[in-house]
Design a protein around this motif. Sequence first.
Motif, short mmCIF file in Angstrom:
data_model
loop_
_atom_site.label_atom_id
_atom_site.label_comp_id
_atom_site.label_asym_id
_atom_site.label_seq_id
_atom_site.Cartn_x
_atom_site.Cartn_y
_atom_site.Cartn_z
N LEU A 251 0.82 -1.21 0.00
CA LEU A 251 0.00 0.00 0.00
C LEU A 251 0.85 1.25 0.00
O LEU A 251 0.30 2.37 -0.07
CB LEU A 251 -0.92 -0.01 1.24
CG LEU A 251 -1.74 -1.29 1.41
CD1 LEU A 251 -2.57 -1.20 2.68
CD2 LEU A 251 -2.63 -1.53 0.20
N HIS A 252 2.15 1.08 0.14
CA HIS A 252 3.11 2.19 0.09
C HIS A 252 2.79 3.22 1.18
O HIS A 252 2.66 2.86 2.32
CB HIS A 252 3.12 2.81 -1.31
CG HIS A 252 3.40 1.81 -2.39
ND1 HIS A 252 4.59 1.14 -2.50
CD2 HIS A 252 2.60 1.32 -3.39
CE1 HIS A 252 4.55 0.29 -3.52
NE2 HIS A 252 3.34 0.38 -4.07
N ASN A 253 2.63 4.47 0.82
CA ASN A 253 2.46 5.52 1.83
C ASN A 253 1.01 5.85 2.14
O ASN A 253 0.72 6.75 2.93
CB ASN A 253 3.18 6.80 1.37
CG ASN A 253 4.68 6.61 1.25
OD1 ASN A 253 5.29 5.90 2.06
ND2 ASN A 253 5.27 7.24 0.25
N ASP A 254 0.08 5.16 1.50
CA ASP A 254 -1.34 5.43 1.73
C ASP A 254 -1.84 4.73 3.00
O ASP A 254 -1.37 3.65 3.36
CB ASP A 254 -2.18 4.97 0.54
CG ASP A 254 -1.94 5.83 -0.69
OD1 ASP A 254 -1.61 7.02 -0.52
OD2 ASP A 254 -2.08 5.32 -1.81
N LYS A 255 -2.81 5.36 3.64
CA LYS A 255 -3.48 4.77 4.79
C LYS A 255 -4.86 4.29 4.36
O LYS A 255 -5.62 5.03 3.74
CB LYS A 255 -3.61 5.79 5.92
CG LYS A 255 -2.29 6.21 6.54
CD LYS A 255 -2.51 7.19 7.69
CE LYS A 255 -1.17 7.60 8.32
NZ LYS A 255 -1.39 8.55 9.45
N SER A 293 -7.82 6.32 2.56
CA SER A 293 -8.28 7.50 3.32
C SER A 293 -8.23 8.78 2.51
O SER A 293 -8.96 9.73 2.80
CB SER A 293 -7.42 7.66 4.59
OG SER A 293 -6.05 7.87 4.25
N LYS A 294 -7.42 8.83 1.46
CA LYS A 294 -7.32 10.07 0.68
C LYS A 294 -8.58 10.36 -0.12
O LYS A 294 -8.77 11.48 -0.60
CB LYS A 294 -6.10 10.03 -0.24
CG LYS A 294 -6.19 9.06 -1.40
CD LYS A 294 -4.91 9.09 -2.22
CE LYS A 294 -4.95 8.16 -3.42
NZ LYS A 294 -3.67 8.18 -4.17
N TYR A 295 -9.47 9.37 -0.26
CA TYR A 295 -10.73 9.58 -0.96
C TYR A 295 -11.89 9.87 -0.02
O TYR A 295 -13.00 10.16 -0.47
CB TYR A 295 -11.06 8.36 -1.83
CG TYR A 295 -10.04 8.13 -2.92
CD1 TYR A 295 -9.82 9.08 -3.91
CD2 TYR A 295 -9.26 6.97 -2.93
CE1 TYR A 295 -8.86 8.88 -4.89
CE2 TYR A 295 -8.31 6.76 -3.91
CZ TYR A 295 -8.12 7.72 -4.90
OH TYR A 295 -7.17 7.52 -5.87
N LYS A 299 -17.52 4.93 -0.52
CA LYS A 299 -18.30 5.23 -1.72
C LYS A 299 -17.47 5.95 -2.77
O LYS A 299 -17.56 5.66 -3.96
CB LYS A 299 -19.53 6.06 -1.35
CG LYS A 299 -20.41 6.42 -2.53
CD LYS A 299 -21.60 7.24 -2.07
CE LYS A 299 -22.47 7.65 -3.26
NZ LYS A 299 -23.64 8.48 -2.83
N ASP A 300 -16.64 6.89 -2.33
CA ASP A 300 -15.82 7.65 -3.27
C ASP A 300 -14.57 6.88 -3.70
O ASP A 300 -14.00 7.16 -4.76
CB ASP A 300 -15.40 8.98 -2.64
CG ASP A 300 -16.60 9.91 -2.44
OD1 ASP A 300 -17.56 9.81 -3.23
OD2 ASP A 300 -16.57 10.71 -1.49
N ALA A 301 -14.14 5.93 -2.88
CA ALA A 301 -12.90 5.19 -3.18
C ALA A 301 -13.13 3.99 -4.08
O ALA A 301 -12.20 3.54 -4.75
CB ALA A 301 -12.24 4.74 -1.88
N VAL A 302 -14.37 3.47 -4.11
CA VAL A 302 -14.60 2.18 -4.75
C VAL A 302 -14.33 2.20 -6.25
O VAL A 302 -14.03 1.16 -6.84
CB VAL A 302 -16.06 1.72 -4.47
CG1 VAL A 302 -17.05 2.56 -5.25
CG2 VAL A 302 -16.24 0.25 -4.79
N SER A 303 -14.39 3.34 -6.89
CA SER A 303 -14.17 3.41 -8.33
C SER A 303 -12.76 3.87 -8.70
O SER A 303 -12.46 4.06 -9.88
CB SER A 303 -15.20 4.35 -8.98
OG SER A 303 -15.06 5.67 -8.48
N GLN A 304 -11.89 4.04 -7.72
CA GLN A 304 -10.52 4.49 -7.98
C GLN A 304 -9.58 3.29 -8.07
O GLN A 304 -9.76 2.30 -7.36
CB GLN A 304 -10.05 5.44 -6.86
CG GLN A 304 -10.98 6.61 -6.61
CD GLN A 304 -11.11 7.51 -7.81
OE1 GLN A 304 -10.15 7.69 -8.57
NE2 GLN A 304 -12.29 8.11 -7.99
#
Length: 438
Positions: A251-255, A293-295, A299-304
């Motif tokens: 996941l690198h630097n993302d939470k 968490s950046k999204y 709901k907003d993250a599921v399509s990224q």
Amino acid sequence: MTTSEPLRLINQEFVDLNGFQYDENDDDVFETKTRRTLEEIAVKKKIEEINDAMSHLKEFGKVERSLKIRNHLIAYEPVEISVFLKRFLLTQLIPLISVVLIGIWQIFLFGLVVLLWIWEALIYPHKDEIIEKILFVCLVLISWFWELLNAPLYIKSTITKNECICAPVQKRPSYSQDPDATITVEEWRLHGVQSPIELKHDETNEYDDFDPLLFHGHWDNEGEAMIVNNGYTATITFQNRALPQLIGGPLHNDKFVFEQLHFHWSDDDHSGCEHIFEGKAYSMEAHAVHYNSKYGSFKDAVSQHDGLAVVAFFLQATDDFENACFKKLSEAVKDIVKIEASTQVKADCFTWIKDAAQCKGYYTYQGSLTTQPYNESVTWIIYPKPIHVSREQVQNFRNMHSTPCGQYNIDNNVRPIQVPNKKLDIFYARSHRASTVF
């Protein structure tokens, strides 16, 4: 392929996939080891045609439309004909026959009244009596039309109260609850990978440079945990506490923030997992779903493309071992047998996966959700070492109802193995430092 050929394929997007002819000599069909069905093969062939067509449609500015069609085809599965016939008989044909029979009976009565009226009019030609007969006939006609209009409503209400027409739970779950529930996403999805897949260690890339995978807060005994029967699986969520986070590794630097954990199982103890490891299937598979968490939200993250991370754990049923930590959930499942039922469980209900999460080695690849809308936005993290539970603990999940009437249970919610249309980049994280838990 001519420019009109892609358009021809697109216009056939809703053709029944059962119309495909299968070649019994097709090696690709029979080399798949587990749980592949003819319908899934048909879907694969259709998707290959659509992908080919979409590469041409890009030149005509039709990428968005082709994406929607591909989403529809990925989610499409044929409806069982027996369910369709049952619904048709109960909701269409039987009410229609009833209306026709009522109409015939009323016509017979009306004709009988008219004959009596004519007979009496010939014998007793009195004006007042003729008027009375005409009024009587009018009342009969009004009564006839009223019963004709209300017969379907009466029959429909009777069926609703006394007869369940819920579709039975299939050996292979349906993924076509809403064919129009598709999401328009970026062009990278044109060449994405559907999950689950079969994992083979010899086909993976060993990688030692990932940072340790950190589980932060998953085992805390704070706040509240709720387990719910949504008719498809048992889902666990947290309330009144800081949500757990997943950090590091691929996941690198993302939470990634914890959203929910759910389970997959089948009607036996040998095919209840979705991913297959080295040709072996286990009794269950647990998915801990997290969003980036950046999204801001699931709901907003599921399509990224980097929107979700799902940690998968295998569970194996045995005769002589009851997992004391897992018992918190297997006993709670007895209280959510009915659909939409829910109950509280202890906040530290994930301790049964703590040891497995400390394993040094895991597999990771970029794949998709295994339920609708099948977004190819998931970083999968799969621990190969199974967690042992008892057969009775697994059976508790199979006793959950999938319909409000309680006639059918959730005895199989596993999506069949998907066949990638390209070579996968699967990594085996062979870090010298174990995953860390807090």
